[in-house]
Design an enzyme around this catalytic site. Structure first.
Site, PDB file in Angstrom:
ATOM      1  N   TYR A 183      -8.051  21.724  20.920  1.00 19.13           N
ATOM      2  CA  TYR A 183      -8.166  20.514  21.751  1.00 19.13           C
ATOM      3  C   TYR A 183      -6.778  19.983  22.108  1.00 19.13           C
ATOM      4  O   TYR A 183      -5.938  19.770  21.241  1.00 19.13           O
ATOM      5  CB  TYR A 183      -8.957  19.442  20.986  1.00 19.13           C
ATOM      6  CG  TYR A 183      -9.248  18.194  21.781  1.00 19.13           C
ATOM      7  CD1 TYR A 183     -10.267  18.169  22.727  1.00 19.13           C
ATOM      8  CD2 TYR A 183      -8.506  17.029  21.589  1.00 19.13           C
ATOM      9  CE1 TYR A 183     -10.552  17.026  23.455  1.00 19.13           C
ATOM     10  CE2 TYR A 183      -8.782  15.873  22.308  1.00 19.13           C
ATOM     11  CZ  TYR A 183      -9.812  15.883  23.234  1.00 19.13           C
ATOM     12  OH  TYR A 183     -10.074  14.749  23.953  1.00 19.13           O
ATOM     13  N   HIS A 197      -6.347  -2.864   9.457  1.00 22.07           N
ATOM     14  CA  HIS A 197      -7.557  -3.635   9.163  1.00 22.07           C
ATOM     15  C   HIS A 197      -8.278  -3.908  10.482  1.00 22.07           C
ATOM     16  O   HIS A 197      -8.509  -5.050  10.855  1.00 22.07           O
ATOM     17  CB  HIS A 197      -7.199  -4.947   8.463  1.00 22.07           C
ATOM     18  CG  HIS A 197      -6.559  -4.758   7.121  1.00 22.07           C
ATOM     19  ND1 HIS A 197      -6.154  -5.815   6.335  1.00 22.07           N
ATOM     20  CD2 HIS A 197      -6.253  -3.633   6.424  1.00 22.07           C
ATOM     21  CE1 HIS A 197      -5.621  -5.352   5.215  1.00 22.07           C
ATOM     22  NE2 HIS A 197      -5.670  -4.028   5.253  1.00 22.07           N
ATOM     23  N   HIS A 249     -12.201  -2.943   3.265  1.00 21.81           N
ATOM     24  CA  HIS A 249     -10.747  -2.970   3.466  1.00 21.81           C
ATOM     25  C   HIS A 249     -10.337  -2.657   4.903  1.00 21.81           C
ATOM     26  O   HIS A 249      -9.813  -3.508   5.595  1.00 21.81           O
ATOM     27  CB  HIS A 249     -10.093  -1.973   2.497  1.00 21.81           C
ATOM     28  CG  HIS A 249      -8.621  -2.142   2.333  1.00 21.81           C
ATOM     29  ND1 HIS A 249      -7.985  -2.052   1.115  1.00 21.81           N
ATOM     30  CD2 HIS A 249      -7.645  -2.390   3.229  1.00 21.81           C
ATOM     31  CE1 HIS A 249      -6.691  -2.244   1.269  1.00 21.81           C
ATOM     32  NE2 HIS A 249      -6.457  -2.447   2.557  1.00 21.81           N
ATOM     33  N   TYR A 269     -19.653  13.402  19.308  1.00 17.36           N
ATOM     34  CA  TYR A 269     -18.875  14.585  18.940  1.00 17.36           C
ATOM     35  C   TYR A 269     -17.417  14.273  18.597  1.00 17.36           C
ATOM     36  O   TYR A 269     -16.759  15.013  17.867  1.00 17.36           O
ATOM     37  CB  TYR A 269     -18.948  15.637  20.051  1.00 17.36           C
ATOM     38  CG  TYR A 269     -18.087  15.355  21.263  1.00 17.36           C
ATOM     39  CD1 TYR A 269     -16.759  15.790  21.330  1.00 17.36           C
ATOM     40  CD2 TYR A 269     -18.604  14.650  22.351  1.00 17.36           C
ATOM     41  CE1 TYR A 269     -15.977  15.541  22.441  1.00 17.36           C
ATOM     42  CE2 TYR A 269     -17.824  14.394  23.456  1.00 17.36           C
ATOM     43  CZ  TYR A 269     -16.508  14.833  23.501  1.00 17.36           C
ATOM     44  OH  TYR A 269     -15.724  14.564  24.598  1.00 17.36           O
ATOM     45  N   HIS A 280      -2.212   2.719   8.640  1.00 13.77           N
ATOM     46  CA  HIS A 280      -3.269   1.992   7.934  1.00 13.77           C
ATOM     47  C   HIS A 280      -3.469   0.658   8.636  1.00 13.77           C
ATOM     48  O   HIS A 280      -2.508  -0.056   8.912  1.00 13.77           O
ATOM     49  CB  HIS A 280      -2.882   1.766   6.473  1.00 13.77           C
ATOM     50  CG  HIS A 280      -3.746   0.751   5.762  1.00 13.77           C
ATOM     51  ND1 HIS A 280      -5.121   0.827   5.758  1.00 13.77           N
ATOM     52  CD2 HIS A 280      -3.425  -0.369   5.057  1.00 13.77           C
ATOM     53  CE1 HIS A 280      -5.607  -0.191   5.061  1.00 13.77           C
ATOM     54  NE2 HIS A 280      -4.604  -0.939   4.635  1.00 13.77           N
ATOM     55  N   GLU A 336       0.812  -1.209   0.000  1.00 20.16           N
ATOM     56  CA  GLU A 336       0.000   0.000   0.000  1.00 20.16           C
ATOM     57  C   GLU A 336       0.853   1.270   0.000  1.00 20.16           C
ATOM     58  O   GLU A 336       0.408   2.332   0.437  1.00 20.16           O
ATOM     59  CB  GLU A 336      -0.947   0.010   1.205  1.00 20.16           C
ATOM     60  CG  GLU A 336      -1.902  -1.157   1.285  1.00 20.16           C
ATOM     61  CD  GLU A 336      -2.928  -1.185   0.155  1.00 20.16           C
ATOM     62  OE1 GLU A 336      -2.855  -0.339  -0.755  1.00 20.16           O
ATOM     63  OE2 GLU A 336      -3.803  -2.068   0.202  1.00 20.16           O
TER      64      GLU A 336
END
Length: 298
Positions: A230, A111, A176, A132, A109, A90
């Protein structure tokens, strides 16, 4: 030309960008330890500078990785990698995100179970603003990219499109998983985990058969404004109106020294000395009395 020798010839002590490449490994191990990824199905990268990034190699268990195995790639018009190990399948997603989003300094990334489950549902087109914290990904909802074969340019294009609509820092990937980026590896991993937690909560709501109460667009605009500050302190924490924290009155830490009751629990006398709490007298050894029965002997 890249100003470092062939990566395959370097010892572990002489590895370029060794610290950042080790952080990539640490993030991979943490990702599996947290349960948001299994085996080597996910991948992690970090931007090294404006021209290079480092990404996990293809198919090697995280436990066996060393810094020299983390593949370095460039971000030029013609992508290339350095060394003998192939980058993750990827790599295109990482490459295109770094090229399209200058604020992306690290990418995760995974799964993850619940995010992947939602991404496989045709009825779920996005993760809506039922909570939120959806705003943590940068938008009023969390998008879901269209499906394409893994490792393809089409998949990478679809992911970038989902992140741009409008700018978000995370999205679901149809059939995915998920992808998230941040200003560093810790923040990217945090966001990936947050998206997974939100996905789990949403799945549990759907499993009850009830309908989630979706926050309004105007409320999410307010939340997004507050999220700009934040987790920040100092001058960057915003005003009372738009800051993430409506703080109480701030006082100097030095004012605690003037407190009439010190933190150690002792009382101050007028002359400045301290009166200690009374202590029990110690019992002398051998001073125990022998016990006798209640009967009297005449």
């Amino acid at each position: 030309p890249i100003p470092f020798p062939s990566l395959a010839l370097q010892s572990e002590r002489a590895v370029v960008y060794a610290e950042l490449r080790q952080e990539v490994i640490n993030t991979c191990l943490a990702m599996n330890r947290m349960g948001i990824n299994q085996g080597t199905s996910g991948n992690v990268s970090v931007r090294l500078n404006n021209k290079l990034f480092a990404v996990t190699p293809s198919g090697i268990p995280y436990e066996k990785l060393t810094p020299s195995m983390i593949v370095i790639m460039d971000i030029n018009d013609t992508p290339s990698y350095f060394g003998d190990l192939l980058p993750s399948s990827e790599w295109r997603i990482h490459y295109d995100i770094y090229r399209n989003f200058q604020d992306a300094k690290a990418i995760v990334h995974a799964h993850s179970t619940y995010s992947t489950a939602l991404s496989c549902c045709e009825e779920v087109t996005e993760l809506p603003s039922f909570h939120y914290m959806v705003a943590a990904a940068g938008g009023k909802s969390i998008s879901k990219s269209k499906y394409a074969t893994f490792g393809s340019q089409e998949l990478s294009d679809n992911v970038c499109s989902a992140l741009k609509n409008p700018n978000r820092k995370a999205c679901l990937m149809s059939n995915h998983g998920l992808v998230a980026y941040g200003p560093n590896l810790d923040k990217a991993l945090w966001l990936a985990n947050e998206v997974e937690c939100l996905s789990k909560q949403y799945v549990q709501i759907l499993s009850t058969g009830l309908t989630a109460d979706i926050l309004s667009s105007s409320e999410m605009s307010t939340i997004l404004s507050k999220f700009k500050t934040y987790g920040k302190n100092g001058s960057s924490r915003g005003t009372k109106e738009n800051g993430a924290v409506v703080a109480p009155q701030q006082r100097s830490i030095k004012s605690l020294a003037k407190s009439p009751l010190p933190l150690n629990g002792t009382k101050k006398l007028q002359n400045g000395s301290q009166k200690k709490k009374p202590t029990r007298p110690k019992r002398k050894r051998g001073g125990k009395k022998k016990r006798t029965s209640g009967k009297h002997i005449n």
